[in-house]
Design a protein around this motif. Sequence first.
Motif, PDB file in Angstrom:
ATOM      1  N   GLY A 246       0.843  -1.193   0.000  1.00 35.12           N
ATOM      2  CA  GLY A 246       0.000   0.000   0.000  1.00 35.12           C
ATOM      3  C   GLY A 246       0.878   1.244   0.000  1.00 35.12           C
ATOM      4  O   GLY A 246       1.964   1.241   0.566  1.00 35.12           O
ATOM      5  N   LEU A 247       0.414   2.316  -0.651  1.00 34.82           N
ATOM      6  CA  LEU A 247       1.135   3.590  -0.682  1.00 34.82           C
ATOM      7  C   LEU A 247       0.218   4.674  -0.119  1.00 34.82           C
ATOM      8  O   LEU A 247      -0.866   4.916  -0.650  1.00 34.82           O
ATOM      9  N   ALA A 248       0.683   5.319   0.975  1.00 35.02           N
ATOM     10  CA  ALA A 248      -0.110   6.379   1.614  1.00 35.02           C
ATOM     11  C   ALA A 248       0.544   7.729   1.320  1.00 35.02           C
ATOM     12  O   ALA A 248       1.743   7.896   1.508  1.00 35.02           O
ATOM     13  N   MET A 249      -0.258   8.681   0.818  1.00 40.61           N
ATOM     14  CA  MET A 249       0.204  10.057   0.585  1.00 40.61           C
ATOM     15  C   MET A 249      -0.444  10.955   1.637  1.00 40.61           C
ATOM     16  O   MET A 249      -1.676  11.088   1.667  1.00 40.61           O
ATOM     17  N   LEU A 250       0.402  11.524   2.510  1.00 35.38           N
ATOM     18  CA  LEU A 250      -0.097  12.333   3.628  1.00 35.38           C
ATOM     19  C   LEU A 250       0.075  13.804   3.298  1.00 35.38           C
ATOM     20  O   LEU A 250       1.200  14.276   3.071  1.00 35.38           O
ATOM     21  N   ARG A 251      -1.009  14.529   3.263  1.00 36.75           N
ATOM     22  CA  ARG A 251      -0.964  15.969   2.979  1.00 36.75           C
ATOM     23  C   ARG A 251      -1.205  16.747   4.269  1.00 36.75           C
ATOM     24  O   ARG A 251      -2.206  16.559   4.961  1.00 36.75           O
ATOM     25  N   ASP A 252      -0.265  17.620   4.571  1.00 33.75           N
ATOM     26  CA  ASP A 252      -0.326  18.412   5.806  1.00 33.75           C
ATOM     27  C   ASP A 252      -1.342  19.543   5.656  1.00 33.75           C
ATOM     28  O   ASP A 252      -1.232  20.382   4.773  1.00 33.75           O
ATOM     29  N   PHE A 253      -2.364  19.540   6.511  1.00 32.26           N
ATOM     30  CA  PHE A 253      -3.288  20.670   6.518  1.00 32.26           C
ATOM     31  C   PHE A 253      -3.421  21.228   7.942  1.00 32.26           C
ATOM     32  O   PHE A 253      -4.454  21.745   8.344  1.00 32.26           O
ATOM     33  N   THR A 254      -2.282  21.140   8.690  1.00 29.54           N
ATOM     34  CA  THR A 254      -2.263  21.660  10.064  1.00 29.54           C
ATOM     35  C   THR A 254      -2.607  23.142  10.102  1.00 29.54           C
ATOM     36  O   THR A 254      -3.380  23.602  10.956  1.00 29.54           O
ATOM     37  N   ASP A 255      -1.998  23.913   9.164  1.00 32.02           N
ATOM     38  CA  ASP A 255      -2.259  25.352   9.135  1.00 32.02           C
ATOM     39  C   ASP A 255      -3.737  25.634   8.942  1.00 32.02           C
ATOM     40  O   ASP A 255      -4.307  26.522   9.574  1.00 32.02           O
ATOM     41  N   LEU A 256      -4.366  24.863   8.061  1.00 30.34           N
ATOM     42  CA  LEU A 256      -5.789  25.067   7.796  1.00 30.34           C
ATOM     43  C   LEU A 256      -6.622  24.756   9.038  1.00 30.34           C
ATOM     44  O   LEU A 256      -7.545  25.496   9.384  1.00 30.34           O
ATOM     45  N   VAL A 257      -6.263  23.674   9.722  1.00 28.87           N
ATOM     46  CA  VAL A 257      -7.001  23.310  10.943  1.00 28.87           C
ATOM     47  C   VAL A 257      -6.837  24.395  12.004  1.00 28.87           C
ATOM     48  O   VAL A 257      -7.786  24.772  12.687  1.00 28.87           O
ATOM     49  N   THR A 258      -5.587  24.905  12.118  1.00 26.03           N
ATOM     50  CA  THR A 258      -5.325  25.960  13.104  1.00 26.03           C
ATOM     51  C   THR A 258      -6.148  27.209  12.805  1.00 26.03           C
ATOM     52  O   THR A 258      -6.757  27.807  13.694  1.00 26.03           O
ATOM     53  N   VAL A 259      -6.163  27.587  11.529  1.00 23.42           N
ATOM     54  CA  VAL A 259      -6.929  28.773  11.133  1.00 23.42           C
ATOM     55  C   VAL A 259      -8.421  28.555  11.386  1.00 23.42           C
ATOM     56  O   VAL A 259      -9.120  29.425  11.887  1.00 23.42           O
ATOM     57  N   LYS A 260      -8.894  27.348  11.042  1.00 17.66           N
ATOM     58  CA  LYS A 260     -10.316  27.051  11.260  1.00 17.66           C
ATOM     59  C   LYS A 260     -10.668  27.136  12.740  1.00 17.66           C
ATOM     60  O   LYS A 260     -11.739  27.629  13.115  1.00 17.66           O
ATOM     61  N   GLU A 261      -9.745  26.649  13.585  1.00 15.10           N
ATOM     62  CA  GLU A 261     -10.006  26.673  15.015  1.00 15.10           C
ATOM     63  C   GLU A 261     -10.088  28.109  15.521  1.00 15.10           C
ATOM     64  O   GLU A 261     -10.960  28.459  16.319  1.00 15.10           O
ATOM     65  N   ARG A 262      -9.157  28.943  15.025  1.00 13.30           N
ATOM     66  CA  ARG A 262      -9.142  30.340  15.471  1.00 13.30           C
ATOM     67  C   ARG A 262     -10.348  31.114  14.972  1.00 13.30           C
ATOM     68  O   ARG A 262     -10.819  32.044  15.623  1.00 13.30           O
ATOM     69  N   LEU A 263     -10.805  30.723  13.784  1.00 18.64           N
ATOM     70  CA  LEU A 263     -11.889  31.487  13.184  1.00 18.64           C
ATOM     71  C   LEU A 263     -13.229  30.748  13.206  1.00 18.64           C
ATOM     72  O   LEU A 263     -14.134  31.086  12.465  1.00 18.64           O
ATOM     73  N   ARG A 264     -13.324  29.732  14.064  1.00 19.24           N
ATOM     74  CA  ARG A 264     -14.537  28.901  14.053  1.00 19.24           C
ATOM     75  C   ARG A 264     -15.791  29.674  14.435  1.00 19.24           C
ATOM     76  O   ARG A 264     -16.888  29.256  14.117  1.00 19.24           O
ATOM     77  N   GLN A 265     -15.652  30.786  15.159  1.00 17.72           N
ATOM     78  CA  GLN A 265     -16.815  31.575  15.554  1.00 17.72           C
ATOM     79  C   GLN A 265     -17.164  32.620  14.512  1.00 17.72           C
ATOM     80  O   GLN A 265     -18.084  33.383  14.670  1.00 17.72           O
ATOM     81  N   SER A 266     -16.379  32.687  13.456  1.00 18.20           N
ATOM     82  CA  SER A 266     -16.633  33.695  12.425  1.00 18.20           C
ATOM     83  C   SER A 266     -16.744  33.022  11.067  1.00 18.20           C
ATOM     84  O   SER A 266     -15.752  32.791  10.398  1.00 18.20           O
ATOM     85  N   GLU A 267     -17.958  32.661  10.664  1.00 19.46           N
ATOM     86  CA  GLU A 267     -18.144  31.962   9.394  1.00 19.46           C
ATOM     87  C   GLU A 267     -17.729  32.835   8.222  1.00 19.46           C
ATOM     88  O   GLU A 267     -17.183  32.357   7.233  1.00 19.46           O
ATOM     89  N   GLU A 268     -17.955  34.145   8.332  1.00 20.00           N
ATOM     90  CA  GLU A 268     -17.601  35.046   7.244  1.00 20.00           C
ATOM     91  C   GLU A 268     -16.088  35.058   7.015  1.00 20.00           C
ATOM     92  O   GLU A 268     -15.615  35.003   5.875  1.00 20.00           O
ATOM     93  N   LEU A 269     -15.322  35.118   8.126  1.00 20.36           N
ATOM     94  CA  LEU A 269     -13.868  35.104   7.987  1.00 20.36           C
ATOM     95  C   LEU A 269     -13.389  33.740   7.510  1.00 20.36           C
ATOM     96  O   LEU A 269     -12.431  33.640   6.742  1.00 20.36           O
ATOM     97  N   TYR A 270     -14.073  32.691   7.983  1.00 20.95           N
ATOM     98  CA  TYR A 270     -13.682  31.333   7.592  1.00 20.95           C
ATOM     99  C   TYR A 270     -13.730  31.154   6.073  1.00 20.95           C
ATOM    100  O   TYR A 270     -12.872  30.524   5.479  1.00 20.95           O
ATOM    101  N   ARG A 271     -14.747  31.737   5.442  1.00 21.76           N
ATOM    102  CA  ARG A 271     -14.880  31.592   3.987  1.00 21.76           C
ATOM    103  C   ARG A 271     -13.731  32.256   3.241  1.00 21.76           C
ATOM    104  O   ARG A 271     -13.466  31.940   2.091  1.00 21.76           O
ATOM    105  N   LYS A 272     -13.071  33.201   3.900  1.00 20.89           N
ATOM    106  CA  LYS A 272     -11.984  33.921   3.235  1.00 20.89           C
ATOM    107  C   LYS A 272     -10.638  33.203   3.336  1.00 20.89           C
ATOM    108  O   LYS A 272      -9.654  33.619   2.735  1.00 20.89           O
ATOM    109  N   VAL A 273     -10.614  32.155   4.149  1.00 20.54           N
ATOM    110  CA  VAL A 273      -9.345  31.420   4.303  1.00 20.54           C
ATOM    111  C   VAL A 273      -9.027  30.677   3.007  1.00 20.54           C
ATOM    112  O   VAL A 273      -9.831  29.939   2.483  1.00 20.54           O
ATOM    113  N   VAL A 274      -7.868  30.908   2.492  1.00 19.38           N
ATOM    114  CA  VAL A 274      -7.443  30.241   1.259  1.00 19.38           C
ATOM    115  C   VAL A 274      -6.720  28.944   1.621  1.00 19.38           C
ATOM    116  O   VAL A 274      -5.747  28.966   2.365  1.00 19.38           O
TER     117      VAL A 274
END
Length: 804
Positions: A246-274
């Motif tokens: 088996g071959l596993a490809m792991l893509r790091d999305f730690t930054d995205l999770v961190t940003v989502k956590e910080r902005l979880r109370q702001s859906e409008e700001l969340y949509r702007k996260v690239v």
Amino acid sequence: MEQSQFIQKLLADERLLFAVIEQLFDIVFFMKVEEGPRFRYVYVSPKALHLASLTKEDMGKCIDDIYPKKVADHLNVQYRKAVETKTIVTYRDQMNIAGEYRIGESTLIPIFDQQGIALYVLSFTRDITEMMKREEQFTEIHQLFHLLFAYSHDALVMFDLTGQILQVNKELERLLGWEEEKIRSQNILRIFPEYRSKFEQSLLQLSQGESLTSVRMSLTHQTGAKVYVSANVMPVFDQNGRVVAGLAMLRDFTDLVTVKERLRQSEELYRKVVEFLPDMVVIQVDGAITYINSAGLHMVKAKQQKEIEGKPLSAFLQPIDEQEWMLTALDGEQKEVNVREMAIPYGAHEAKFLVIRDVSEQKSIEKEIEYMAQYDVLTGLFNRQYLREKLNDLMLKHTGLAVLLIDIHRFKFINDFLGHTNGDELLRQVAKRLKRVQSERTLLARVSDDEFVVAYIYEHEHELKTLVKKLDRLLQEPYFIAGEKLNITTNIGVSYACDANLSVETLLSNADKAVYYSKMNGTSRVVEYEAHMHDIFAKKIRLENDLQVALEKGELSLYYQPKVNIRLGTISVEALVRWNHPQLGMVSPAEFIPIAEETNMIHEIGKWVLQQACRDLKKLQQLGFYDLKMAVNLSARQFLDKQLEIVVSDIFASEKTSPSFFVFEITETAIVKEPAEVVRILQKLKQRGIMIAIDDFGVSYSSLNYLNRFPIDAVKIDRSFVRHISDNKKSEEIVRAIISLAHQLNLFVTAEGVETEEQVRFLLEKGCEEMQGYYFSRPVPLEQLPSVLDDLQSLIARWNEGKV
């Protein structure tokens, strides 16, 4: 039955033997072993005679009798090896098929009698050309796979169907901090016990040839930090189509999770996260795309591989220059990209492995940096460095070139008093006015905090004169900042390229000298550079150097000017520093005090003044002037020195002088720069008994209500108002208002520049407590002061007796 007996019986029936083996093998040779050893053809399968370059007539001949020596030697080596080693020998060589390249694999079986003597060698040959091609293709695919392993921006892990790790790439080291050597051969079921059941299910799915996509996991870095990854897992097949790993490809999305956590109370700001996307990976064979990863699909706006596969890469990628490329998506959107390319072996085909990175944002940043390297961010005008480059070009092309250096008078004070935000707004408004004269013949720049340059190409001098007048008029018009009307003064220095000997430095330096001359003389706002101004700067440089040693050489001294309170009959004095230069004579304080502040010599001079004033005061007290107050000036730079309080205390202690005999005079500039710190310093000084007076009051932007915030005792009305009391109604009203408001705030008032009896009467009538000026006395050295003080006592008496 023994093997030899079996073979003997089988050989006894040759027809049966050869009928069987012709059905099993492509080519069969039956060779008799003779002394030498030599090998004689006994039998060759009829359909393969041409493959061995043999005819029926060659049967019964030895190898040496048929083939050229080189070919015969090669065959004899293989046959001897089988006979001598008594083992089965296998080798590969080219088959003789006209016009076609084929490979055969031959197996030689030696046959011995009961005494171990070799009788025959039986050779079976198969055509393995297709198998070889498949092996080569497998090798090429293997190489492609390892290239992807090395260049992938994802972390890759290969494991067998038991979970044993077989291989990882460097990106996994970066992602989880695990060293490749340590993690290899470990089992993923033990490394990630929290995901054991999920992995077991995944291994089962993989063994059945199924892939797993977007499996999200929370892993732990060696440092203890959480790392969030999205895993795509796919089965790896062997050449027989069986799942082997088996071959596993792991893509790091730690930054995205961190940003989502910080902005979880702001859906409008969340949509702007690239969402962060990895680089595009493409494999191209013979100019056509055979593979593109998901990031690449996203970049070219494709939903499926089949939209891209088989198309030429040139349909999407076009060169801009040797290093940059333009990527065009299916919808026409274009992005600047960087391409890393590597040729890879793929049989007779031309294959390339490409890693394509979106650099459009980087290019945007580079353009911004380039803009900042050329322009002043605040005003949008050229900066000093870029101005120098442009002036260098202009000086080589034009003889009629002039530089106008514009200085905003007292901008530092305006900036401190109004605040830096409003100061910036003033600079923007100045730049906006300068842009009104912009044309193909003008070049605008901001070269320092409060200085601007207008470079102008002219044919006739009257054109330049017209421009200067227009600029002067534009810049002197009132400014409106934060709803307030503000009048400023500018000084303009004009220099000419014809006086600069093609030197940009000289051209700008001459303009600087002209501005300095304008500010120093105060006679005109616009001054053209003249050669004699060089002497002024030469003197300034000499004074800067000589001032460094003036204290050591005893060239500084104190003069004293009395301050008279006619109603109370008291006199105080102000200590004024003077410099008697050994060659230049008496140097005006207006010349050397600004130099002292620029060079930070003001701190040493200030200490010396206070020490000398203490010593002179003790001498005057010994002469009977017991109640004399001594005023000492502090510059803004001295006053904002964090060590001021300690320095003052040490001087009073070492000179054994009471601080209560002293008045410190400071300017408005010093107190409005850092109000909170100023209040603290003033309170400390007043606690020691020192009085505080504001010098030159009225010429700046402060008001008495503003100064009421500070613990001060007195104000000194600037001489410019007192001088015009008798001939200027406005000055008279200003003086009257200052005295009235000061008394309402319980402040003591001193008037500077009193020169006439008329001025004295007016000030007495308005309630001014104290006066200072040439009417009473010019500044005098200490040895003349006692006589002057005695004369002033007589003058005060005459005033109080009404005899004046």
